[in-house]
Motif scaffolding. Sequence first.
Motif, PDB file in Angstrom:
ATOM      1  N   TYR A 284      28.912  36.061  35.985  1.00  0.00           N
ATOM      2  CA  TYR A 284      28.129  36.621  34.831  1.00  0.00           C
ATOM      3  C   TYR A 284      28.459  36.127  33.434  1.00  0.00           C
ATOM      4  O   TYR A 284      27.358  35.969  32.733  1.00  0.00           O
ATOM      5  N   LYS A 285      29.600  35.965  33.009  1.00  0.00           N
ATOM      6  CA  LYS A 285      30.006  35.811  31.896  1.00  0.00           C
ATOM      7  C   LYS A 285      29.642  34.403  31.654  1.00  0.00           C
ATOM      8  O   LYS A 285      29.329  33.934  30.550  1.00  0.00           O
ATOM      9  N   GLN A 286      29.511  33.374  32.531  1.00  0.00           N
ATOM     10  CA  GLN A 286      28.970  31.990  32.282  1.00  0.00           C
ATOM     11  C   GLN A 286      27.642  32.103  31.849  1.00  0.00           C
ATOM     12  O   GLN A 286      27.124  31.253  31.147  1.00  0.00           O
ATOM     13  N   TYR A 287      26.726  32.843  32.680  1.00  0.00           N
ATOM     14  CA  TYR A 287      25.415  32.993  32.300  1.00  0.00           C
ATOM     15  C   TYR A 287      25.361  33.488  30.991  1.00  0.00           C
ATOM     16  O   TYR A 287      24.318  32.786  30.096  1.00  0.00           O
ATOM     17  N   GLN A 288      25.957  34.645  30.525  1.00  0.00           N
ATOM     18  CA  GLN A 288      25.856  35.093  29.357  1.00  0.00           C
ATOM     19  C   GLN A 288      26.283  34.351  28.077  1.00  0.00           C
ATOM     20  O   GLN A 288      25.860  34.425  27.118  1.00  0.00           O
ATOM     21  N   SER A 289      27.111  33.318  28.610  1.00  0.00           N
ATOM     22  CA  SER A 289      27.348  32.514  27.391  1.00  0.00           C
ATOM     23  C   SER A 289      26.369  31.553  26.940  1.00  0.00           C
ATOM     24  O   SER A 289      26.323  30.730  25.841  1.00  0.00           O
ATOM     25  N   PHE A 290      25.406  31.315  27.400  1.00  0.00           N
ATOM     26  CA  PHE A 290      24.210  30.577  27.329  1.00  0.00           C
ATOM     27  C   PHE A 290      22.995  31.435  26.280  1.00  0.00           C
ATOM     28  O   PHE A 290      21.869  31.048  26.234  1.00  0.00           O
TER      29      PHE A 290
ATOM     30  N   ALA B 158      15.694  26.156  21.955  1.00  0.00           N
ATOM     31  CA  ALA B 158      15.202  27.408  22.708  1.00  0.00           C
ATOM     32  C   ALA B 158      16.501  28.042  22.987  1.00  0.00           C
ATOM     33  O   ALA B 158      17.667  27.271  23.120  1.00  0.00           O
ATOM     34  N   GLU B 159      16.587  29.421  23.049  1.00  0.00           N
ATOM     35  CA  GLU B 159      17.740  30.140  23.918  1.00  0.00           C
ATOM     36  C   GLU B 159      17.591  29.820  25.283  1.00  0.00           C
ATOM     37  O   GLU B 159      16.516  30.078  25.922  1.00  0.00           O
ATOM     38  N   PRO B 160      18.662  29.232  25.837  1.00  0.00           N
ATOM     39  CA  PRO B 160      18.480  28.906  27.396  1.00  0.00           C
ATOM     40  C   PRO B 160      17.922  29.844  28.430  1.00  0.00           C
ATOM     41  O   PRO B 160      17.261  29.706  29.249  1.00  0.00           O
ATOM     42  N   ILE B 161      18.781  31.190  28.200  1.00  0.00           N
ATOM     43  CA  ILE B 161      18.449  32.112  29.191  1.00  0.00           C
ATOM     44  C   ILE B 161      18.796  33.570  28.113  1.00  0.00           C
ATOM     45  O   ILE B 161      19.566  33.546  27.493  1.00  0.00           O
ATOM     46  N   TYR B 162      18.006  34.265  28.544  1.00  0.00           N
ATOM     47  CA  TYR B 162      18.253  35.728  27.721  1.00  0.00           C
ATOM     48  C   TYR B 162      18.949  36.615  28.857  1.00  0.00           C
ATOM     49  O   TYR B 162      18.453  36.868  30.000  1.00  0.00           O
ATOM     50  N   MET B 163      20.337  36.883  28.520  1.00  0.00           N
ATOM     51  CA  MET B 163      21.001  37.639  29.498  1.00  0.00           C
ATOM     52  C   MET B 163      21.870  38.648  28.691  1.00  0.00           C
ATOM     53  O   MET B 163      23.003  38.350  28.166  1.00  0.00           O
ATOM     54  N   PRO B 164      21.472  39.873  28.571  1.00  0.00           N
ATOM     55  CA  PRO B 164      22.232  40.892  27.834  1.00  0.00           C
ATOM     56  C   PRO B 164      23.583  41.330  28.534  1.00  0.00           C
ATOM     57  O   PRO B 164      23.501  41.052  29.830  1.00  0.00           O
ATOM     58  N   GLY B 165      24.471  41.901  27.906  1.00  0.00           N
ATOM     59  CA  GLY B 165      25.637  42.033  28.533  1.00  0.00           C
ATOM     60  C   GLY B 165      25.854  42.969  29.386  1.00  0.00           C
ATOM     61  O   GLY B 165      26.774  43.215  30.397  1.00  0.00           O
TER      62      GLY B 165
ATOM     63  N   LYS C 240      25.650  41.884  23.779  1.00  0.00           N
ATOM     64  CA  LYS C 240      26.760  42.241  24.960  1.00  0.00           C
ATOM     65  C   LYS C 240      26.867  43.707  25.340  1.00  0.00           C
ATOM     66  O   LYS C 240      27.342  43.961  26.434  1.00  0.00           O
ATOM     67  N   ASN C 241      26.406  44.546  24.188  1.00  0.00           N
ATOM     68  CA  ASN C 241      26.519  46.095  24.693  1.00  0.00           C
ATOM     69  C   ASN C 241      25.146  46.403  25.159  1.00  0.00           C
ATOM     70  O   ASN C 241      24.846  47.678  24.774  1.00  0.00           O
ATOM     71  N   LYS C 242      24.202  45.737  25.459  1.00  0.00           N
ATOM     72  CA  LYS C 242      22.679  46.388  25.690  1.00  0.00           C
ATOM     73  C   LYS C 242      22.492  45.878  27.223  1.00  0.00           C
ATOM     74  O   LYS C 242      22.874  44.942  27.510  1.00  0.00           O
ATOM     75  N   ASP C 243      21.154  46.697  27.688  1.00  0.00           N
ATOM     76  CA  ASP C 243      21.024  46.463  28.982  1.00  0.00           C
ATOM     77  C   ASP C 243      19.583  45.577  28.883  1.00  0.00           C
ATOM     78  O   ASP C 243      19.089  45.264  27.769  1.00  0.00           O
ATOM     79  N   GLU C 244      18.801  45.270  29.916  1.00  0.00           N
ATOM     80  CA  GLU C 244      17.600  44.477  29.874  1.00  0.00           C
ATOM     81  C   GLU C 244      16.533  45.138  29.423  1.00  0.00           C
ATOM     82  O   GLU C 244      15.481  44.449  29.147  1.00  0.00           O
ATOM     83  N   ALA C 245      16.596  46.440  29.490  1.00  0.00           N
ATOM     84  CA  ALA C 245      15.399  47.363  28.663  1.00  0.00           C
ATOM     85  C   ALA C 245      15.633  47.631  27.249  1.00  0.00           C
ATOM     86  O   ALA C 245      14.778  48.239  26.598  1.00  0.00           O
ATOM     87  N   THR C 246      16.639  47.136  26.634  1.00  0.00           N
ATOM     88  CA  THR C 246      16.952  47.510  25.073  1.00  0.00           C
ATOM     89  C   THR C 246      17.625  46.168  24.359  1.00  0.00           C
ATOM     90  O   THR C 246      18.575  45.959  24.354  1.00  0.00           O
ATOM     91  N   PRO C 247      16.670  45.554  23.851  1.00  0.00           N
ATOM     92  CA  PRO C 247      14.952  45.496  24.088  1.00  0.00           C
ATOM     93  C   PRO C 247      14.653  45.013  25.475  1.00  0.00           C
ATOM     94  O   PRO C 247      15.430  44.397  26.120  1.00  0.00           O
ATOM     95  N   GLN C 248      13.496  45.198  25.755  1.00  0.00           N
ATOM     96  CA  GLN C 248      12.901  44.868  26.829  1.00  0.00           C
ATOM     97  C   GLN C 248      12.852  43.305  27.119  1.00  0.00           C
ATOM     98  O   GLN C 248      12.340  42.571  26.201  1.00  0.00           O
ATOM     99  N   GLN C 249      13.418  42.672  28.093  1.00  0.00           N
ATOM    100  CA  GLN C 249      13.698  41.139  27.821  1.00  0.00           C
ATOM    101  C   GLN C 249      12.523  40.559  28.160  1.00  0.00           C
ATOM    102  O   GLN C 249      12.383  39.492  27.710  1.00  0.00           O
ATOM    103  N   ALA C 250      11.504  41.081  28.795  1.00  0.00           N
ATOM    104  CA  ALA C 250      10.062  40.592  29.055  1.00  0.00           C
ATOM    105  C   ALA C 250       9.600  40.279  27.629  1.00  0.00           C
ATOM    106  O   ALA C 250       8.840  39.218  27.415  1.00  0.00           O
ATOM    107  N   GLU C 251       9.601  41.185  26.700  1.00  0.00           N
ATOM    108  CA  GLU C 251       9.279  40.859  25.549  1.00  0.00           C
ATOM    109  C   GLU C 251       9.895  40.015  24.781  1.00  0.00           C
ATOM    110  O   GLU C 251       9.157  39.394  23.904  1.00  0.00           O
ATOM    111  N   VAL C 252      11.127  39.798  24.987  1.00  0.00           N
ATOM    112  CA  VAL C 252      11.990  38.782  24.414  1.00  0.00           C
ATOM    113  C   VAL C 252      11.321  37.527  24.758  1.00  0.00           C
ATOM    114  O   VAL C 252      11.017  36.372  23.872  1.00  0.00           O
ATOM    115  N   PHE C 253      10.975  37.173  26.003  1.00  0.00           N
ATOM    116  CA  PHE C 253      10.717  36.027  26.627  1.00  0.00           C
ATOM    117  C   PHE C 253       9.337  35.789  26.139  1.00  0.00           C
ATOM    118  O   PHE C 253       9.038  34.599  26.047  1.00  0.00           O
TER     119      PHE C 253
END
Length: 424
Positions: free
Chosen positions: A236-242, A188-195, A247-260
Amino acid sequence: MKRGLIAATGVAALLVSVAACGSDDGDDNKSGADGFKGQTLTVWAMDGSTPDKWTEDVKAAFEKKTGAKLKIEIQTWNGIQPKVTTALSESNPPDVLEIGNTQTPAYARTGGLADLTDLKESIGATWTKSLNESAVFEGKQYAAPWFAVNRVVIYNKKIWAEAGLKDTPKTRTEFFQALDTIEKKTDAEPIYMPGQNWYFFDGLTIGTDANLVKKEGDKWVSNLADPKVGKAMDIYKQYQSFSKAPKNKDEATPQQAEVFAKGKTGAFIGMGWEAATAIKANPEIEKEIGYFTIPGETADKPEGVFLGGSNLAIAEGSDKKELAKEFLKIALSDKFESQLASEGGVIPNKESLQTALKGNPAAEAGAPAISQGGTTPLIPEWAAVENAPNPIKTYMTAVLNGKSHAEAAKSVEDEMNKRLSQEQ
């Protein structure tokens, strides 16, 4: 409440048995049951903020208490700021308005909101300090805190179990260790964290006691180069490393809940209602969803969080200010604030009322961080900074792509200052 991101949450308000308050203001110099008989109070509330039962109960309590009628007009978040600005400048504005917490300073500066210092003194002694800050402008109380919502960790219990993780983390270090374990022991991807999850980053700056702006003379300017902001970005960078998120999108593009919802992500950081988005996309994910408070540096202090939420204000141009205050006394009383928390899953304006959240795991996870929370800079000039393309998002992506904190901050400083000076 902060834009449409949290407009879908419900709200509530409080107690009915509050003594009537007299007034010196002409027609409002009335008190007692039926003292305002024949009048109609108009309240603008945002879509999703007034559950049906709450509306019914508050209306009944208000009309019984005052003898006046209550008219609640529902507004939509899209386009609400210019609509409120126009209404406050007219001779017959709505008497009471729900306004976003971060929008309050701009309306207060125009002179459109009534001073509620006397109301704060009579019913606001135990309002949560972090929630009340947005209702104060230049030392005066121009609104009352109504409710808040904030981000939590939403995680996949099945993936955590596969990684051998039995307990949720209590510190940031433990959280990073858990993410590392998921990365090593599962597919699994540990955490979904867009940039560009900007509001989560804002919470981290609150946690590091960083200020995004500073005063130079009579102007607000960027403070993005502050090392404390850099410390928040390092976290933040440490979270994003997982994460494999762009890195150039927010949590709505795509919707992070739909990824999850696809079941291949260990966790994401979002609003409690985003779990419903994931369940809608994949009903099977519901049984795997858990929540916990975003952990901070130490176990006794959760991470800083951005507090989205709404305040209630009275229009300065209203000719029913005393009647409006009677409404606020009812709507902000313990009874109806608790009803808000229970029905809507939002955080009430007093810490003592958080027991009403019992049974709502997302809200229970959010509540401990409220006292550590804050907002974006509470200055009228701030709104322009967040207009797309938000320069802070540009800064975040630059750091994640390898620029130093100082270089990235410098690259957007001119644009931030231009927006803060409102020279767009």
